[in-house]
Design an enzyme around this catalytic site. Structure first.
Site, PDB file in Angstrom:
ATOM      1  N   VAL A  14      11.847  54.997  76.972  1.00  0.00           N
ATOM      2  CA  VAL A  14      10.927  53.794  77.244  1.00  0.00           C
ATOM      3  C   VAL A  14      10.300  54.369  78.934  1.00  0.00           C
ATOM      4  O   VAL A  14       9.259  53.866  78.998  1.00  0.00           O
ATOM      5  CB  VAL A  14      11.822  52.621  77.606  1.00  0.00           C
ATOM      6  N   ASP A  34      15.349  60.305  87.460  1.00  0.00           N
ATOM      7  CA  ASP A  34      16.436  60.100  86.384  1.00  0.00           C
ATOM      8  C   ASP A  34      17.773  60.746  86.998  1.00  0.00           C
ATOM      9  O   ASP A  34      17.431  61.446  88.015  1.00  0.00           O
ATOM     10  CB  ASP A  34      16.064  60.897  85.036  1.00  0.00           C
ATOM     11  N   ARG A  83      24.087  51.891  73.252  1.00  0.00           N
ATOM     12  CA  ARG A  83      25.626  51.445  72.737  1.00  0.00           C
ATOM     13  C   ARG A  83      25.889  53.013  71.664  1.00  0.00           C
ATOM     14  O   ARG A  83      25.124  53.025  70.667  1.00  0.00           O
ATOM     15  CB  ARG A  83      25.378  50.242  71.931  1.00  0.00           C
ATOM     16  N   ARG A  89      30.859  46.058  72.964  1.00  0.00           N
ATOM     17  CA  ARG A  89      29.743  45.128  73.748  1.00  0.00           C
ATOM     18  C   ARG A  89      30.217  45.218  75.147  1.00  0.00           C
ATOM     19  O   ARG A  89      29.320  45.239  76.322  1.00  0.00           O
ATOM     20  CB  ARG A  89      29.565  43.931  73.195  1.00  0.00           C
ATOM     21  N   VAL A 119      14.323  46.515  82.433  1.00  0.00           N
ATOM     22  CA  VAL A 119      14.042  46.643  81.007  1.00  0.00           C
ATOM     23  C   VAL A 119      15.394  46.948  80.366  1.00  0.00           C
ATOM     24  O   VAL A 119      15.620  46.712  79.209  1.00  0.00           O
ATOM     25  CB  VAL A 119      13.202  47.835  80.955  1.00  0.00           C
ATOM     26  N   THR A 120      16.340  47.478  81.122  1.00  0.00           N
ATOM     27  CA  THR A 120      17.586  47.978  80.559  1.00  0.00           C
ATOM     28  C   THR A 120      18.391  46.575  79.833  1.00  0.00           C
ATOM     29  O   THR A 120      18.329  45.544  80.328  1.00  0.00           O
ATOM     30  CB  THR A 120      18.612  48.512  81.708  1.00  0.00           C
ATOM     31  N   ARG A 152       5.414  41.481  68.967  1.00  0.00           N
ATOM     32  CA  ARG A 152       5.950  41.560  67.661  1.00  0.00           C
ATOM     33  C   ARG A 152       5.427  40.575  66.861  1.00  0.00           C
ATOM     34  O   ARG A 152       4.924  40.724  65.568  1.00  0.00           O
ATOM     35  CB  ARG A 152       7.638  41.816  67.604  1.00  0.00           C
ATOM     36  N   HIS A 176      16.700  37.560  75.378  1.00  0.00           N
ATOM     37  CA  HIS A 176      16.242  38.569  74.410  1.00  0.00           C
ATOM     38  C   HIS A 176      17.353  39.083  73.647  1.00  0.00           C
ATOM     39  O   HIS A 176      18.439  39.693  74.033  1.00  0.00           O
ATOM     40  CB  HIS A 176      16.096  39.791  75.478  1.00  0.00           C
TER      41      HIS A 176
HETATM   42  N1  LIG Z   1      14.023  44.690  77.531  1.00  0.00           N
HETATM   43  C1  LIG Z   1      13.668  45.286  76.250  1.00  0.00           C
HETATM   44  O1  LIG Z   1      12.834  44.574  75.448  1.00  0.00           O
HETATM   45  C2  LIG Z   1      14.106  46.741  75.964  1.00  0.00           C
HETATM   46  C3  LIG Z   1      13.146  47.270  74.927  1.00  0.00           C
HETATM   47  C4  LIG Z   1      13.463  48.766  74.633  1.00  0.00           C
HETATM   48  C5  LIG Z   1      14.390  49.269  75.268  1.00  0.00           C
HETATM   49  N2  LIG Z   1      15.373  48.618  75.978  1.00  0.00           N
HETATM   50  C6  LIG Z   1      16.246  49.064  76.949  1.00  0.00           C
HETATM   51  O2  LIG Z   1      15.917  50.172  77.834  1.00  0.00           O
HETATM   52  C7  LIG Z   1      16.886  51.179  78.093  1.00  0.00           C
HETATM   53  C8  LIG Z   1      16.390  52.516  78.124  1.00  0.00           C
HETATM   54  O3  LIG Z   1      16.099  52.748  76.746  1.00  0.00           O
HETATM   55  P1  LIG Z   1      15.593  54.240  76.108  1.00  0.00           P
HETATM   56  O4  LIG Z   1      15.103  54.327  74.729  1.00  0.00           O
HETATM   57  O5  LIG Z   1      14.504  54.642  77.184  1.00  0.00           O
HETATM   58  O6  LIG Z   1      16.903  55.026  76.605  1.00  0.00           O
HETATM   59  P2  LIG Z   1      16.989  56.639  76.603  1.00  0.00           P
HETATM   60  O7  LIG Z   1      18.260  56.778  76.527  1.00  0.00           O
HETATM   61  O8  LIG Z   1      15.905  57.393  76.090  1.00  0.00           O
HETATM   62  O9  LIG Z   1      16.783  56.749  78.126  1.00  0.00           O
HETATM   63  C9  LIG Z   1      17.585  56.124  79.223  1.00  0.00           C
HETATM   64  C10 LIG Z   1      17.530  57.021  80.443  1.00  0.00           C
HETATM   65  O10 LIG Z   1      18.414  56.508  81.663  1.00  0.00           O
HETATM   66  C11 LIG Z   1      18.834  57.664  82.227  1.00  0.00           C
HETATM   67  N3  LIG Z   1      19.875  57.398  83.016  1.00  0.00           N
HETATM   68  C12 LIG Z   1      21.249  56.969  82.866  1.00  0.00           C
HETATM   69  N4  LIG Z   1      21.952  56.552  83.957  1.00  0.00           N
HETATM   70  C13 LIG Z   1      21.227  56.898  84.880  1.00  0.00           C
HETATM   71  C14 LIG Z   1      21.347  56.614  86.369  1.00  0.00           C
HETATM   72  N5  LIG Z   1      22.435  56.354  86.879  1.00  0.00           N
HETATM   73  N6  LIG Z   1      20.317  56.910  87.308  1.00  0.00           N
HETATM   74  C15 LIG Z   1      18.928  57.288  86.492  1.00  0.00           C
HETATM   75  N7  LIG Z   1      18.696  57.570  85.510  1.00  0.00           N
HETATM   76  C16 LIG Z   1      19.905  57.268  84.675  1.00  0.00           C
HETATM   77  C17 LIG Z   1      19.276  58.783  81.026  1.00  0.00           C
HETATM   78  O11 LIG Z   1      19.501  60.161  81.672  1.00  0.00           O
HETATM   79  C18 LIG Z   1      18.263  58.560  80.335  1.00  0.00           C
HETATM   80  O12 LIG Z   1      16.897  59.543  80.557  1.00  0.00           O
HETATM   81  C19 LIG Z   1      18.296  50.452  77.227  1.00  0.00           C
HETATM   82  O13 LIG Z   1      18.946  49.946  77.858  1.00  0.00           O
HETATM   83  C20 LIG Z   1      17.399  50.015  76.122  1.00  0.00           C
HETATM   84  O14 LIG Z   1      18.354  49.300  75.639  1.00  0.00           O
HETATM   85  C21 LIG Z   1      14.926  47.156  76.588  1.00  0.00           C
END
Ligand SMILES: NC(=O)c1ccc[n+]([C@@H]2O[C@H](COP(=O)([O-])OP(=O)(O)OC[C@H]3O[C@@H](n4cnc5c(N)ncnc54)[C@H](O)[C@@H]3O)[C@@H](O)[C@H]2O)c1
Length: 310
Positions: A14, A34, A83, A89, A119-120, A152, A176
């Site tokens: 993302v 990161d 997860r 959870r 976003v997380t 969507r 969400h």
């Molecule tokens: N809000 C929404 O609608 C929505 C939509 C899609 C994804 N998400 C969420 O977004 C998040 C990211 O998804 P993704 O697919 O990119 O995951 P991903 O695993 O591809 O990327 C996550 C990144 O975070 C980094 N990270 C972890 N701990 C860290 C820290 N302490 N400091 C800096 N970086 C750190 C990891 O190294 C990794 O590169 C997830 O929590 C996912 O559930 C939310």
């Protein structure tokens, strides 16, 4: 005039795609951060080398050091864990709470005037963590979910009716998750309410597909989750804020009595401008819609009550 600066924390799917969309749209210079060394630098270099072909001059750099993010106008938080099998959870909630708290503290210390876009997941709960860790006013802490969920819904409406996605409008409110609240009465094609265009049964099928939108992508990908549409949704929020457009988009914000809830992040229509959230737009809900919204808010509250103290 200096170009705006956006920090994207998390150079995963993302985060990197969000960074790509922001620079390719010419919205801002981006710093991608990161915890993994080399990852943001490598992706930023690769994206930089796309710029001559695409013809944009926005700069993108990668870093593991928050000093490089200083003075950002917007900070997007995508860092976190997905997860894993065997992880409860609550485990995920505790791990992502610690990650979001830490990155928000570090980023906001050097960008005290930024707007935060969280976003997380779990999204609404992570917004609470970001609000607390930053000490920012609620106007500058926004969660991205509603724009994605509405996109969507709009996709499925456009496919169903054989019209351009650009002729569709939709609102999805609430938390969400499974309890999100798509609003067919406020969703339309060329201004005509969806409820006049499709049967109640067919609308319900599109609503169900929207609710399961994230899971549908996960099931197909087998590993990882959606990122193209989530990144597009974040970029739209970034454009509205930096451009001070006053666009009304569904975002998770801390409610202070609006929609009958207080001190809870829930998705509602929000007017976005340079200062972040400029107003919560209150739309009339029917008794049924309100009950669904309240159920969704209750689900968020339950999660927030499980947040580890920090
Ligand atoms: N809000 C929404 O609608 C929505 C939509 C899609 C994804 N998400 C969420 O977004 C998040 C990211 O998804 P993704 O697919 O990119 O995951 P991903 O695993 O591809 O990327 C996550 C990144 O975070 C980094 N990270 C972890 N701990 C860290 C820290 N302490 N400091 C800096 N970086 C750190 C990891 O190294 C990794 O590169 C997830 O929590 C996912 O559930 C939310």
């Amino acid at each position: 005039m200096a170009r705006p600066k956006v920090t994207v924390i998390g150079a995963g799917n993302v985060g990197a795609t969000t960074a790509q969309r922001i620079v390719e749209a010419g919205l801002a210079d981006v710093v991608l951060v990161d915890i993994v060394e080399g990852l943001p630098q490598g992706k930023a270099l690769d994206l930089s080398e796309s710029a001559p072909v695409l013809g944009h001059d926005c700069r993108i750099s990668g870093s593991n050091d928050y000093a490089d993010t200083a003075g950002s106008d917007i900070v997007v938080v995508t860092s976190g864990l997905a997860r894993q099998p065997g992880m409860s959870r609550d485990d995920l909630l505790a791990k992502n709470t610690a990650i979001v708290r830490s990155v928000v503290q570090q980023a906001t210390a050097v960008s005290p005037a930024a707007v935060l876009i969280v976003v997380t997941n779990p999204l609404d709960a992570m917004c609470h963590v970001a609000l607390q860790a930053s000490g920012f006013p609620r106007e500058r802490v926004l969660g991205m979910a509603g724009v994605l969920d509405s996109a969507r819904f709009r996709t499925f409406i456009a496919w169903e009716l054989g019209v351009s996605v650009t002729s569709t409008h939709a609102f999805v409110l609430g938390g969400h998750g499974d309890t999100m609240v798509p609003l067919p009465r406020y969703s339309s094609v060329a201004g005509v309410p969806l409820t006049e265009l499709l049967s109640a049964e067919r609308i319900e099928e599109l609503v169900t597909r929207t609710r399961n939108g994230g899971a549908e992508v996960v099931a197909l990908l087998k590993s990882g989750s959606a990122y193209y549409a989530p990144a597009a949704a974040v970029a739209q929020m970034v454009a509205a804020i930096l451009g001070d457009t006053k666009a009304i988009l569904p975002c998770a914000v801390l409610l202070r009595g609006e929609y009958g809830h207080r001190d809870l992040f829930v998705g509602v229509p929000v007017k976005l401008g340079r200062g972040g959230m400029e107003a919560v737009v209150e739309i009339e809900l029917s008794a049924e819609e309100r009950a669904a919204f309240d159920r969704s808010a209750d689900a968020v509250r339950e999660l927030v009550e499980h947040l580890p103290a920090g």
